[in-house]
Design a protein around this motif. Structure first.
Motif, PDB file in Angstrom:
ATOM      1  N   SER A  40      58.318  66.927  34.130  1.00 50.34           N
ATOM      2  CA  SER A  40      57.470  66.516  35.258  1.00 50.34           C
ATOM      3  C   SER A  40      56.650  67.719  35.701  1.00 50.34           C
ATOM      4  O   SER A  40      57.038  68.870  35.461  1.00 50.34           O
ATOM      5  CB  SER A  40      58.316  65.999  36.431  1.00 50.34           C
ATOM      6  N   TYR A  41      55.505  67.465  36.358  1.00 52.71           N
ATOM      7  CA  TYR A  41      54.695  68.564  36.871  1.00 52.71           C
ATOM      8  C   TYR A  41      53.793  68.044  37.977  1.00 52.71           C
ATOM      9  O   TYR A  41      53.514  66.843  38.078  1.00 52.71           O
ATOM     10  CB  TYR A  41      53.862  69.222  35.769  1.00 52.71           C
ATOM     11  N   SER A  42      53.326  68.992  38.812  1.00 53.05           N
ATOM     12  CA  SER A  42      52.383  68.645  39.876  1.00 53.05           C
ATOM     13  C   SER A  42      51.537  69.864  40.196  1.00 53.05           C
ATOM     14  O   SER A  42      51.970  71.004  40.008  1.00 53.05           O
ATOM     15  CB  SER A  42      53.118  68.179  41.141  1.00 53.05           C
ATOM     16  N   ARG A  81      59.048  70.890  35.907  1.00 56.61           N
ATOM     17  CA  ARG A  81      60.405  70.857  35.355  1.00 56.61           C
ATOM     18  C   ARG A  81      60.257  70.708  33.856  1.00 56.61           C
ATOM     19  O   ARG A  81      59.545  69.823  33.366  1.00 56.61           O
ATOM     20  CB  ARG A  81      61.223  69.713  35.940  1.00 56.61           C
TER      21      ARG A  81
END
Length: 310
Positions: A40-42, A81
């Motif tokens: 996941s990333y943002s 992550r």
């Protein structure tokens, strides 16, 4: 075995008065390849922003940020992550015979693909870099891996690591003159020296994970921060990592984000702002990497044959 980790990278710019911002270019998101995967990333900013994602000429993931209002503070926060499979040891990938000694013999196809990574990028008008490089080759034929390790060890042991807040990378000649530098300076010195021996090298920007930090201990040089190292292309083994700052060539410590011909191509965050000269106050960068879990090696005996219906 693999490592699951959380990464947070926060960059804060502060100004005396509200300023307007030009387009910014962010290179945070790893291009993992077989070395891992992104779970996941943002990417967030404290002021309204339009984001556009693209790949550059070297297939690095780039985010273009366009801001719509002025501010006294700009905060760019990247979180990810990921799962990191680690870098295998060079012994797991025996070299082709033509790569065992310097000069390495690249095929015509390899030369066409690698020529931009073989040609030196910096000038050496006084010959200091060339003279330093010659110390690592004793004759007409030298074992390639021995030369690589001798050069990596020499940079690590004879230069002094010196962090600095000024952006940019020193020239290799300047690093030799000062006998000190940052991880970027160390990597750039090794790259330009190896290119003068005919080896294809590229600059790698990423992060340095150190398990010592998980226990509150003193970590490796540059750990828990953005980091830079070298990749050398060796026929039979492919692109191999060499980190002269910490003498790392394998393991789980190096998390690659982007590759480049020269350091200026992979600055993590760059852009422009418009205001009075005295408006700029400072910049702060905070990076944290936290291991969440270690997963065991995959047991091939438990694999489901491709012909078996699920």
């Amino acid at each position: 075995m693999s490592v699951i980790y959380d990464l947070e990278h926060i960059t804060t710019y502060r100004y005396q008065n509200p300023v307007t911002f030009g387009e910014h270019r962010a290179i945070f998101l790893p291009n993992m390849g077989f070395g891992g995967r992104i779970l996941s990333y943002s990417l967030e900013t404290n002021i309204p922003c339009e984001m556009r994602w693209m790949m550059d000429t070297l297939s690095n993931n780039v985010t273009l940020l366009t801001f719509s209002q002025p501010a006294k503070e700009l905060i760019v926060t990247y979180r990810m992550r990921g799962e990191h499979f680690g870098i295998p040891a060079i012994a797991d990938f025996p070299l082709d015979h033509r790569a065992e000694e310097i000069p390495v013999q690249y095929t015509p196809d390899e030369w066409n693909d690698l020529s931009s990574f073989i040609r030196p990028h910096t000038e050496d008008p006084e010959g200091h870099l060339a003279a330093w490089t010659k110390h690592f080759v004793a004759g007409d034929q030298d074992n390639t891996l021995d030369v690589l390790h001798r050069m990596m060890d020499a940079i690590n042991q004879t230069l002094t690591y010196q962090g600095r807040e000024v952006e940019g990378t020193q020239s290799p000649a300047e690093t030799l003159r000062l006998k000190s530098g940052t991880c970027r300076d160390y990597a750039w010195l090794m790259i330009e020296a190896l290119r003068r021996l005919g080896l294809a090298c590229r600059f790698v920007s990423g992060y340095l994970y150190d398990s010592a930090l998980d226990g509150g201990e003193v970590g490796m040089t540059g750990s828990g921060a953005t980091h830079a190292w070298v990749q050398v292309y060796l026929p039979g083994a492919g692109w191999r990592a060499y980190d002269p700052t910490n003498r790392i060539t394998a393991g789980y410590d190096l998390i690659r984000v982007a590759i480049a011909r020269h350091p200026g191509q992979v600055i993590p965050l760059s852009g422009s702002w418009f205001g009075e000269t005295g408006d700029y106050l400072n910049m702060d960068v905070h990076v944290s990497i936290r291991k969440l879990a270690t997963l065991p090696e995959f047991d091939e005996s438990q694999a489901i044959p491709m012909s078996t219906p699920l």
